[in-house]
Scaffold this active site. Structure first.
Site, short mmCIF file in Angstrom:
data_model
loop_
_atom_site.label_atom_id
_atom_site.label_comp_id
_atom_site.label_asym_id
_atom_site.label_seq_id
_atom_site.Cartn_x
_atom_site.Cartn_y
_atom_site.Cartn_z
N HIS A 29 -7.36 9.62 -2.20
CA HIS A 29 -6.87 9.47 -0.82
C HIS A 29 -7.86 10.02 0.21
CE1 HIS A 29 -2.77 9.01 1.35
NE2 HIS A 29 -3.75 8.83 2.20
N ASP A 37 0.85 -1.20 0.00
CA ASP A 37 0.00 0.00 0.00
C ASP A 37 0.89 1.25 0.00
OD1 ASP A 37 -2.82 1.15 0.45
OD2 ASP A 37 -1.59 2.18 1.94
N TYR A 62 3.26 9.83 0.78
CA TYR A 62 4.21 9.18 1.70
C TYR A 62 5.66 9.50 1.32
CZ TYR A 62 0.02 6.50 2.94
OH TYR A 62 -1.26 6.12 3.30
N LYS A 114 -2.19 6.25 -4.28
CA LYS A 114 -3.32 7.14 -4.00
C LYS A 114 -3.09 8.54 -4.56
CE LYS A 114 -3.72 4.69 0.40
NZ LYS A 114 -2.38 4.56 0.97
N1 NDP Z 1 -5.77 5.91 3.37
C1 NDP Z 1 -5.31 6.58 4.40
O1 NDP Z 1 -5.69 7.73 4.65
C2 NDP Z 1 -4.35 5.95 5.33
C3 NDP Z 1 -3.72 4.80 4.95
N2 NDP Z 1 -2.82 4.19 5.80
C4 NDP Z 1 -2.13 2.97 5.31
O2 NDP Z 1 -2.23 1.95 6.31
C5 NDP Z 1 -0.93 1.55 6.72
C6 NDP Z 1 -0.93 1.10 8.17
O3 NDP Z 1 -1.34 2.11 9.04
P1 NDP Z 1 -0.34 2.97 9.95
O4 NDP Z 1 -1.06 4.22 10.26
O5 NDP Z 1 0.98 3.05 9.31
O6 NDP Z 1 -0.21 2.19 11.31
P2 NDP Z 1 -0.26 0.69 11.85
O7 NDP Z 1 -1.50 0.57 12.64
O8 NDP Z 1 0.04 -0.29 10.80
O9 NDP Z 1 0.95 0.76 12.90
C7 NDP Z 1 2.26 0.97 12.51
C8 NDP Z 1 3.12 1.02 13.79
O10 NDP Z 1 3.04 -0.24 14.44
C9 NDP Z 1 4.35 -0.77 14.62
N3 NDP Z 1 4.26 -2.23 14.47
C10 NDP Z 1 4.11 -2.96 13.35
N4 NDP Z 1 4.02 -4.26 13.62
C11 NDP Z 1 4.12 -4.38 14.96
C12 NDP Z 1 4.10 -5.49 15.84
N5 NDP Z 1 3.97 -6.73 15.39
N6 NDP Z 1 4.23 -5.22 17.18
C13 NDP Z 1 4.35 -3.96 17.64
N7 NDP Z 1 4.37 -2.87 16.86
C14 NDP Z 1 4.26 -3.08 15.53
C15 NDP Z 1 5.19 -0.12 13.54
O11 NDP Z 1 6.55 -0.05 13.94
P3 NDP Z 1 7.82 -0.40 13.00
O12 NDP Z 1 7.53 0.08 11.62
O13 NDP Z 1 8.90 0.39 13.66
O14 NDP Z 1 8.03 -1.87 13.09
C16 NDP Z 1 4.57 1.27 13.52
O15 NDP Z 1 5.07 2.04 14.57
C17 NDP Z 1 -0.10 2.81 6.46
O16 NDP Z 1 1.28 2.57 6.52
C18 NDP Z 1 -0.63 3.22 5.11
O17 NDP Z 1 -0.11 2.39 4.09
C19 NDP Z 1 -2.63 4.67 7.06
C20 NDP Z 1 -3.22 5.83 7.49
C21 NDP Z 1 -4.12 6.58 6.64
O1 NHF Z 2 -2.49 8.05 4.52
C1 NHF Z 2 -2.30 8.98 5.26
C2 NHF Z 2 -1.10 9.21 6.01
O2 NHF Z 2 -0.46 10.40 5.63
C3 NHF Z 2 -1.28 11.50 5.33
C4 NHF Z 2 -0.66 12.81 5.61
O3 NHF Z 2 0.33 12.86 6.55
C5 NHF Z 2 -2.63 11.30 5.95
O4 NHF Z 2 -3.46 12.36 5.73
C6 NHF Z 2 -3.21 10.11 5.32
O5 NHF Z 2 -4.41 9.73 5.81
#
Ligand code: NDP
Ligand code: NHF
Length: 344
Positions: free
Chosen positions: A140, A73, A78, A107
């Protein structure tokens, strides 16, 4: 209630169940997928890449593909698509996977909503990722920001600078890039019920998915029911509670630290993250946890050899507190902000 939510996702569940019955299929590194009506497939588990630093994400993508992830994703905002692309290229070049086995999402950022900009935006992501086509391209957010060089444009007073583009017009341009084969599928992200309905009423191509924040503290029951009722696949972002967000507050609820997860972790001999991810895929959601840590990338993918008792799913359901980690408050006065006015 839970049964109804699961109904549209039988293919996923039957895979998950077959994994449980036949442990060898877990070891064969096949990633479960959901099949669309047109035969396209959508791997239900992917690697998130938001906040993954450019110098880490290339390695993380390669490790994920080695473990069995087939879905990555990404997003223009990003600012790491070039490095994600380098990771993908390394795995294509060494023969681990073929392009058609991967599912790559990107996105359209909020500053590129003007219909004339959409093709340029997707071509920019494709160029950075080093790909000829995407598998999925999402709007997005439903609201537009002011066009220009800045990803986060601001007015003189520091407030967010809004754009005024109707998201249905943006959707029409998304349909065009799909017709031009720049992406196999198109979808939306962070759209509420009313906004999704508006797209459904005015589209010639339906969104395949709405990517929304979804986890035990924000179970989005009503929106999920609406989306599945319209055969729109639900993608769950921030499934682990997004603790590494730049704006995370020290006193916010920490999903992974929840006492119930600690308790279930002991009971199932699985980590709290694995319990959350298993819950998400059992609910039928495409699930995209982010990690740049090799051991966690592996841990997060090791959820195909157990299943949750219904009573525990009910307990996890009880954790809901409608808590959003990604609410985009900087644009909360925008007329198209998805969470400001509508209930869901
Ligand atoms: N469409 C949108 O608006 C959005 C889309 N997204 C997408 O969703 C993805 C996931 O969501 P995101 O907000 O990044 O957060 P997550 O809920 O996936 O959490 C990520 C965090 O959890 C930690 N982590 C991962 N695996 C573990 C584990 N097994 N145990 C403990 N900690 C863990 C990571 O640390 P580390 O990396 O250091 O291991 C990081 O700090 C995003 O990366 C993005 O691709 C996210 C937000 C908004
Ligand atoms: O995917 C996401 C993570 O980064 C963006 C901007 O910082 C957010 O807005 C979004 O939802």
């Amino acid at each position: 209630m839970h049964k109804r939510l699961l109904a549209p996702y039988r293919p996923i569940l039957s895979f998950v169940r077959s994994c449980r019955r036949c442990p060898t299929s877990c070891r064969s590194r096949r990633v479960p997928f959901v099949q669309f009506n047109d035969g396209e497939t959508f791997p239900i588990f992917g690697l998130g890449t938001w906040k993954s630093k450019p110098d880490q994400v290339c390695r993380a993508v390669q490790e994920a593909i080695d473990v069995g992830y087939r879905h990555i994703d990404c997003a223009a905002v990003y600012e790491n698509e070039r490095e994600v692309g380098a990771g993908i290229k390394a795995k294509l070049d060494d023969g681990t996977v073929k392009r058609e086995e991967l599912y790559i999402t990107s996105k359209l950022w909020n500053t590129m909503h003007r219909p004339e900009k959409v093709e340029k935006a997707i071509k920019g992501s494709l160029e950075k990722l080093g790909l000829e086509y995407l598998d999925l391209y999402l709007i997005h957010w439903p609201f537009a920001l002011k066009e220009g060089c800045e990803l986060f444009p601001v007015n003189e007073d520091g407030s967010t600078a809004y754009g005024d583009i109707n998201f249905v017009d943006t959707w029409k341009a998304m349909e065009e890039v799909h017709k031009n084969c720049l992406t196999k599928s198109i979808g939306i992200s962070n759209f509420n019920k009313r906004q999704t309905e508006c797209i459904l009423e005015n589209c010639s191509i339906k969104p395949v998915t709405n990517q929304i924040e979804l986890h035990a503290y924000l179970n989005q029951k009503k929106l999920v029911e609406f989306l599945t009722g319209h055969d729109i696949i639900v993608t769950a972002y921030s499934p682990l509670g997004s603790a590494d967000r730049p704006w995370a507050k020290p006193d916010e609820p920490r999903l992974l630290m929840d006492p119930l997860l600690q308790k279930l972790s002991k009971k199932y001999q699985k980590t709290p993250a694995q319990i959350l991810l298993r819950l998400s895929v059992e609910c039928g959601y495409i699930t995209i946890p982010k990690s740049v840590t090799k051991s966690r990338i592996e841990e997060n993918f090791s959820i195909w050899d157990f299943s949750l008792y219904r009573t525990d799913v009910e307990l996890l359901d009880g954790l809901n507190r409608d808590y959003r980690y990604c609410a985009y408050p900087d644009a909360c006065t925008h007329k198209d902000h998805p969470f400001a006015k509508d209930e869901y």
